[in-house]
Write a protein that holds these residues in place. Structure first.
Motif, PDB file in Angstrom:
ATOM      1  N   VAL A  36       3.024  -6.381   4.409  1.00  0.00           N
ATOM      2  CA  VAL A  36       1.911  -6.228   3.474  1.00  0.00           C
ATOM      3  C   VAL A  36       2.061  -4.944   2.659  1.00  0.00           C
ATOM      4  CG1 VAL A  36      -0.562  -5.740   3.328  1.00  0.00           C
ATOM      5  CG2 VAL A  36       0.251  -7.658   4.701  1.00  0.00           C
ATOM      6  N   TYR A  37       2.460  -3.846   3.324  1.00  0.00           N
ATOM      7  CA  TYR A  37       2.481  -2.558   2.635  1.00  0.00           C
ATOM      8  C   TYR A  37       3.859  -2.184   2.086  1.00  0.00           C
ATOM      9  CZ  TYR A  37      -2.180  -1.844   4.514  1.00  0.00           C
ATOM     10  OH  TYR A  37      -3.506  -1.992   4.812  1.00  0.00           O
ATOM     11  N   GLY A  38       4.901  -2.839   2.542  1.00  0.00           N
ATOM     12  CA  GLY A  38       6.215  -2.516   2.018  1.00  0.00           C
ATOM     13  C   GLY A  38       6.299  -2.829   0.529  1.00  0.00           C
ATOM     14  N   GLY A  39       6.725  -1.849  -0.258  1.00  0.00           N
ATOM     15  CA  GLY A  39       6.836  -2.065  -1.689  1.00  0.00           C
ATOM     16  C   GLY A  39       5.555  -1.832  -2.464  1.00  0.00           C
ATOM     17  N   GLU A  40       4.443  -1.504  -1.776  1.00  0.00           N
ATOM     18  CA  GLU A  40       3.188  -1.249  -2.471  1.00  0.00           C
ATOM     19  C   GLU A  40       3.191   0.167  -3.059  1.00  0.00           C
ATOM     20  OE1 GLU A  40       0.816  -3.119  -3.253  1.00  0.00           O
ATOM     21  OE2 GLU A  40       0.726  -4.822  -1.888  1.00  0.00           O
ATOM     22  N   SER A  41       2.341   0.393  -4.049  1.00  0.00           N
ATOM     23  CA  SER A  41       2.188   1.722  -4.623  1.00  0.00           C
ATOM     24  C   SER A  41       1.404   2.602  -3.654  1.00  0.00           C
ATOM     25  CB  SER A  41       1.452   1.627  -5.958  1.00  0.00           C
ATOM     26  OG  SER A  41       0.188   1.000  -5.784  1.00  0.00           O
ATOM     27  N   PRO A  42       1.545   3.940  -3.753  1.00  0.00           N
ATOM     28  CA  PRO A  42       0.855   4.825  -2.799  1.00  0.00           C
ATOM     29  C   PRO A  42      -0.655   4.617  -2.747  1.00  0.00           C
ATOM     30  CG  PRO A  42       2.500   6.046  -4.049  1.00  0.00           C
ATOM     31  CD  PRO A  42       2.418   4.679  -4.666  1.00  0.00           C
ATOM     32  N   GLU A  43      -1.300   4.350  -3.909  1.00  0.00           N
ATOM     33  CA  GLU A  43      -2.758   4.211  -3.896  1.00  0.00           C
ATOM     34  C   GLU A  43      -3.216   2.931  -3.213  1.00  0.00           C
ATOM     35  OE1 GLU A  43      -1.250   2.908  -8.003  1.00  0.00           O
ATOM     36  OE2 GLU A  43      -0.997   4.649  -6.684  1.00  0.00           O
ATOM     37  N   ALA A  44      -2.285   1.972  -2.981  1.00  0.00           N
ATOM     38  CA  ALA A  44      -2.661   0.730  -2.302  1.00  0.00           C
ATOM     39  C   ALA A  44      -2.723   0.892  -0.792  1.00  0.00           C
ATOM     40  CB  ALA A  44      -1.680  -0.381  -2.664  1.00  0.00           C
ATOM     41  N   GLU A 104       2.611   4.352  11.662  1.00  0.00           N
ATOM     42  CA  GLU A 104       1.760   5.374  11.049  1.00  0.00           C
ATOM     43  C   GLU A 104       2.599   6.377  10.262  1.00  0.00           C
ATOM     44  OE1 GLU A 104      -2.169   5.632  13.937  1.00  0.00           O
ATOM     45  OE2 GLU A 104      -0.467   6.958  14.324  1.00  0.00           O
ATOM     46  N   GLU A 105       3.743   6.765  10.818  1.00  0.00           N
ATOM     47  CA  GLU A 105       4.621   7.701  10.107  1.00  0.00           C
ATOM     48  C   GLU A 105       5.151   7.086   8.820  1.00  0.00           C
ATOM     49  OE1 GLU A 105       8.789  10.166  10.913  1.00  0.00           O
ATOM     50  OE2 GLU A 105       7.712   9.231  12.585  1.00  0.00           O
ATOM     51  N   TRP A 106       5.545   5.798   8.899  1.00  0.00           N
ATOM     52  CA  TRP A 106       6.082   5.107   7.721  1.00  0.00           C
ATOM     53  C   TRP A 106       5.001   4.948   6.637  1.00  0.00           C
ATOM     54  CZ3 TRP A 106       5.598  -0.504   6.553  1.00  0.00           C
ATOM     55  CH2 TRP A 106       6.405  -0.900   5.480  1.00  0.00           C
ATOM     56  N   LEU A 107       3.793   4.537   7.042  1.00  0.00           N
ATOM     57  CA  LEU A 107       2.708   4.373   6.077  1.00  0.00           C
ATOM     58  C   LEU A 107       2.284   5.711   5.484  1.00  0.00           C
ATOM     59  CD1 LEU A 107       0.477   1.700   7.889  1.00  0.00           C
ATOM     60  CD2 LEU A 107       1.986   1.355   5.932  1.00  0.00           C
ATOM     61  N   SER A 108       2.331   6.759   6.292  1.00  0.00           N
ATOM     62  CA  SER A 108       1.991   8.088   5.775  1.00  0.00           C
ATOM     63  C   SER A 108       2.995   8.530   4.721  1.00  0.00           C
ATOM     64  CB  SER A 108       1.958   9.102   6.927  1.00  0.00           C
ATOM     65  OG  SER A 108       0.967   8.746   7.889  1.00  0.00           O
ATOM     66  N   GLU A 109       4.258   8.192   4.914  1.00  0.00           N
ATOM     67  CA  GLU A 109       5.271   8.509   3.897  1.00  0.00           C
ATOM     68  C   GLU A 109       4.998   7.730   2.604  1.00  0.00           C
ATOM     69  OE1 GLU A 109       9.150   7.813   5.417  1.00  0.00           O
ATOM     70  OE2 GLU A 109       9.025   9.347   6.979  1.00  0.00           O
ATOM     71  N   LEU A 110       4.594   6.460   2.749  1.00  0.00           N
ATOM     72  CA  LEU A 110       4.299   5.662   1.557  1.00  0.00           C
ATOM     73  C   LEU A 110       3.100   6.221   0.796  1.00  0.00           C
ATOM     74  CD1 LEU A 110       4.735   2.003   2.888  1.00  0.00           C
ATOM     75  CD2 LEU A 110       6.292   3.273   1.419  1.00  0.00           C
ATOM     76  N   ARG A 111       2.053   6.593   1.530  1.00  0.00           N
ATOM     77  CA  ARG A 111       0.815   7.063   0.888  1.00  0.00           C
ATOM     78  C   ARG A 111       0.931   8.498   0.387  1.00  0.00           C
ATOM     79  NH1 ARG A 111      -4.726   6.447   0.568  1.00  0.00           N
ATOM     80  NH2 ARG A 111      -5.893   8.395   0.756  1.00  0.00           N
ATOM     81  N   VAL A 160      -2.101   8.528   7.484  1.00  0.00           N
ATOM     82  CA  VAL A 160      -2.660   7.179   7.629  1.00  0.00           C
ATOM     83  C   VAL A 160      -2.808   6.895   9.120  1.00  0.00           C
ATOM     84  CG1 VAL A 160      -2.305   4.716   7.251  1.00  0.00           C
ATOM     85  CG2 VAL A 160      -1.634   6.356   5.484  1.00  0.00           C
ATOM     86  N   GLN A 161      -3.970   6.387   9.515  1.00  0.00           N
ATOM     87  CA  GLN A 161      -4.241   6.055  10.914  1.00  0.00           C
ATOM     88  C   GLN A 161      -4.369   4.547  11.085  1.00  0.00           C
ATOM     89  OE1 GLN A 161      -7.813   8.527  11.675  1.00  0.00           O
ATOM     90  NE2 GLN A 161      -6.588   9.594  13.220  1.00  0.00           N
ATOM     91  N   ILE A 162      -3.772   4.046  12.159  1.00  0.00           N
ATOM     92  CA  ILE A 162      -3.935   2.644  12.557  1.00  0.00           C
ATOM     93  C   ILE A 162      -4.832   2.649  13.792  1.00  0.00           C
ATOM     94  CG2 ILE A 162      -2.771   0.545  13.313  1.00  0.00           C
ATOM     95  CD1 ILE A 162      -0.281   1.508  11.870  1.00  0.00           C
ATOM     96  N   ARG A 163      -5.988   2.016  13.681  1.00  0.00           N
ATOM     97  CA  ARG A 163      -6.972   2.082  14.756  1.00  0.00           C
ATOM     98  C   ARG A 163      -7.428   0.693  15.177  1.00  0.00           C
ATOM     99  NH1 ARG A 163     -11.868   5.534  13.063  1.00  0.00           N
ATOM    100  NH2 ARG A 163     -12.379   5.037  15.226  1.00  0.00           N
ATOM    101  N   VAL A 164      -7.821   0.596  16.442  1.00  0.00           N
ATOM    102  CA  VAL A 164      -8.468  -0.608  16.977  1.00  0.00           C
ATOM    103  C   VAL A 164      -9.920  -0.227  17.264  1.00  0.00           C
ATOM    104  CG1 VAL A 164      -8.462  -2.372  18.769  1.00  0.00           C
ATOM    105  CG2 VAL A 164      -6.296  -1.351  18.016  1.00  0.00           C
TER     106      VAL A 164
END
Length: 658
Positions: free
Chosen positions: A307-315, A333-340, A344-348
């Motif tokens: 879903v997030y691979g290739g998305e722009s940082p604001e997405a 979380e580390e990968w998504l933080s690099e993208l943004r 970025v936190q992944i929570r349940v």
């Protein structure tokens, strides 16, 4: 099916480091991509006892012909490389977590000089801000109509904008104050960009400051007894409030988060996601995918990855709420933080508003899966039945899992084109579609079909450089791979590298014989060819005097009709495009040395042929790529007025010779 032991690597040669691996089939096509913390442990599990594997995994291992791997430094790099390869190769056995539904977005083209707000579908483009997705395009238009009163950003097409700038009059939206009319210089480019940036901020969830600013201005206007201005500002506030009412408040703390939920059974899994920005639901989407042998935690990991691979940082939001913690949560979380570019936190969620919202999204996922089961319960069975029926009726060695269909389109021998469409497992694979421009002077449909098939299967056997006449682009330079199939220098299979099980041509016995002759001349003898005639929907086989007749209720006939009709549609669309282009003649055409690039430069500089005609030779020569001699020639051809002889010039380069 292949015996996995024939290509099983020796355990000692498989590294124990983390990495990404690829299974390839006998045609060097990548059929599965995976990652592992220990490559040796993961790959060995595929070959120990295949009877204990999940049916989907067992089929993948038996379909494969080779396996290769790449070692990386850590799990985050493995995550990135796995996503890149899945996106590049689109492997058949990797579960697709995105369906083919095209959701509409509200897009603002910030990369243009004058940004435009519009409804967009399909692949996202760089330099464009996207908001959504929305369930319906009309919802975007309603929201946009409310906000244009406050943020009068441009919404017109390039053609309308260009015509308005030429005639000096704005369109209707400019007259009713729903566009700032930068086309006629009511505002500068910088002022219009600021309006577009404010619009994007509002859509991104920063709504409070705009409402407060309008309220302050309204009170100030009222205090100054400027009641007309105060009334306009009051109406602007109402417009913003109406736009905000369309997105419900679900999190009171103005949270930016994406909320994922899923519902699954033994075969499929349904996903739903709510995009929450500023505490309000700004978009919603859902899809249903096949389910492999993965656990729920693995499914969530791959879902977020795709879903997030290739998305722009604001997405990428600050928070991602999921029902189950994904495998490799810290790495994600580390990968998504690099993208943004920030944490970025992944929570349940366990309690409170976020838990309640997750349950709401989960109910949507369960309803989506139920609707999907009702609507498509017989689809997979019907496709399997169709492929099996065609195998039996046509006496094929195996089911036609890859079917290619060809068609020719022209008008009385002009603008002759051909099309090739591909169906795999009974479904269209549009990335494999190809279009052909048939050379001039081709006598009839059979000759054109012979040429198209010859070119297609010559690529299959020899994989030469891409031909320039194929409008989808040239092929890659290729050599023979380890299995005999052509591959590129990077190791990817070249274009047209995958042979079909069945070729379908539109027509009767003459077209079928032409197709069979083309394959025979090229040296392809292991591909079956049939023709499907429109009049009685009979199937013609080369060398047989009588056609094969299938019942009208046959699933196999229905599949062939779909393939044939899709090839016909694709060919006709391409033919109309070429015919329309050939009928569009510009006064700039035919001027020596004035090719498409220089024509485009002139039109960009002056706006129209009429303005080019009115320009002086000096003005024309000031355009990049237009020298003095070429400028004089253009002026003479357009006006009919001979100019003072200019020095000789090389029309290819614009260089003055004397």
């Amino acid at each position: 099916m292949a015996d996995p032991s024939t290509y099983r690597p020796r355990p000692g040669e498989i590294p124990t480091e983390p990495g990404v691996y690829r299974f390839r089939d006998q045609h060097s096509r990548v059929i599965y991509v995976g990652k592992a913390i220990s490559l040796r442990s993961r790959l060995s599990s595929y070959f120990q006892d295949i009877s204990a594997l999940h049916p989907r995994t067992r089929t993948m291992v038996q379909t494969g012909a080779s396996v290769e791997w790449t070692v990386v430094r850590n799990e985050v790099e493995a995550l990135q490389l796995e996503y890149a390869w899945i996106k590049e190769y689109d492997p058949r056995f990797n579960v697709k977590y995105r369906d083919d539904k095209s959701y509409p977005y509200l897009a603002v083209t910030m990369g243009e000089d004058f940004p435009r707000a519009q409804v967009m579908r399909g692949a996202k483009k760089p330099g464009t801000r996207y908001f959504g997705p929305y369930a319906h395009a009309w919802a975007i238009r309603e929201t946009l109509d409310q906000l244009l009163r406050v943020f009068p950003v441009r919404t017109c097409s390039k053609g309308v904008f260009k015509r308005a700038s030429q005639v000096g009059r704005p369109c209707l939206l400019g007259y009713i104050d729903k566009c700032s009319a930068p086309c006629v210089d009511r505002v500068s480019a910088q002022e219009h960009r600021e309006i577009a940036e404010d619009f994007c901020d509002f859509m991104a969830g920063n709504t409070g400051r705009f409402v407060k600013d309008l309220e302050q201005r309204m009170r100030a206007a009222s205090a100054d007894l400027d009641f007309e201005a105060a009334a306009r500002l009051r109406d602007d506030i109402v417009a913003l409030q109406r736009a905000l009412e369309k997105s419900a408040v679900v999190l009171p703390d103005a949270t930016d988060a994406d909320v994922f939920a899923l519902a699954d059974d033994e075969l499929e899994v349904a996903f739903q996601v709510f995009h929450v920005r500023g505490g309000r639901v700004r978009g919603q989407r859902g899809w249903v995918s096949e389910k492999g042998a993965e656990e729920i935690a693995d499914i969530v990991e791959h879902l977020l990855q795709q879903v997030y691979g290739g998305e722009s940082p604001e997405a990428v939001p600050r928070e991602v709420l999921v029902p189950v913690a994904p495998t490799g949560r810290g790495n994600l979380e580390e990968w998504l933080s690099e993208l943004r570019g920030s944490r970025v936190q992944i929570r349940v969620p366990q309690r409170g508003d976020k838990k309640a919202l997750l349950e709401t999204v989960g109910r949507n996922a369960h309803q989506s899966l139920a609707r999907h089961k009702v609507a498509r319960s017989g689809d997979l069975t019907a496709r399997s039945q169709a492929l099996q029926e065609l195998q039996e009726v046509l006496e094929l060695d195996e089911a036609p899992l890859r079917v290619e269909s060809f068609d020719i389109s022209h008008v009385q021998g002009t603008d002759v084109v051909g099309s090739m469409v591909v169906f795999e497992d009974g479904l269209p694979r549009k990335s494999e579609y190809r279009r052909f421009i048939v050379r001039e002077g081709t006598a009839d449909d059979t000759a054109a079909m012979h040429e198209v098939l010859t070119r297609r299967f010559r690529h299959l056997l020899t994989a030469p450089h891409g031909a320039p006449e194929e409008t989808t682009g040239g092929g890659d330079e290729a050599s023979a791979g380890p299995t005999g199939q052509p591959v590129t220098p990077e190791g990817r299979p070249a274009r047209f590298a995958y042979p079909p099980n069945l070729v379908v041509v539109d027509g009767g016995l003459p077209q079928v014989n032409a197709a069979a002759a083309a394959l025979s001349e090229v040296g392809v003898n292991d591909v079956s060819v049939i023709g499907l005639a429109k009049r009685l929907e009979e199937i013609w086989v080369p060398g047989q005097d009588y056609p094969v007749i299938l019942p009208r209720s046959s699933e196999g006939l229905y599949l062939l009709q779909r393939v044939r009709d899709e090839a016909h549609r694709f060919a006709n669309t391409f033919h109309r495009q070429r015919r329309s282009k050939s009928m569009t003649v510009s006064r700039l055409d035919g001027i020596p040395g004035l090719g498409p690039a220089r024509q485009k430069a002139l039109l960009k500089a002056f706006g129209s042929v009429k303005r080019i005609e009115a320009a002086s030779v000096e003005d024309l020569a000031g355009v990049s790529g237009i020298g003095p001699a070429l400028a004089a020639l253009v002026h003479e051809r357009l006006t009919g007025e001979a100019t003072t002889r200019a020095p000789s010039v090389n029309l290819a380069t614009g260089e003055v010779l004397d």
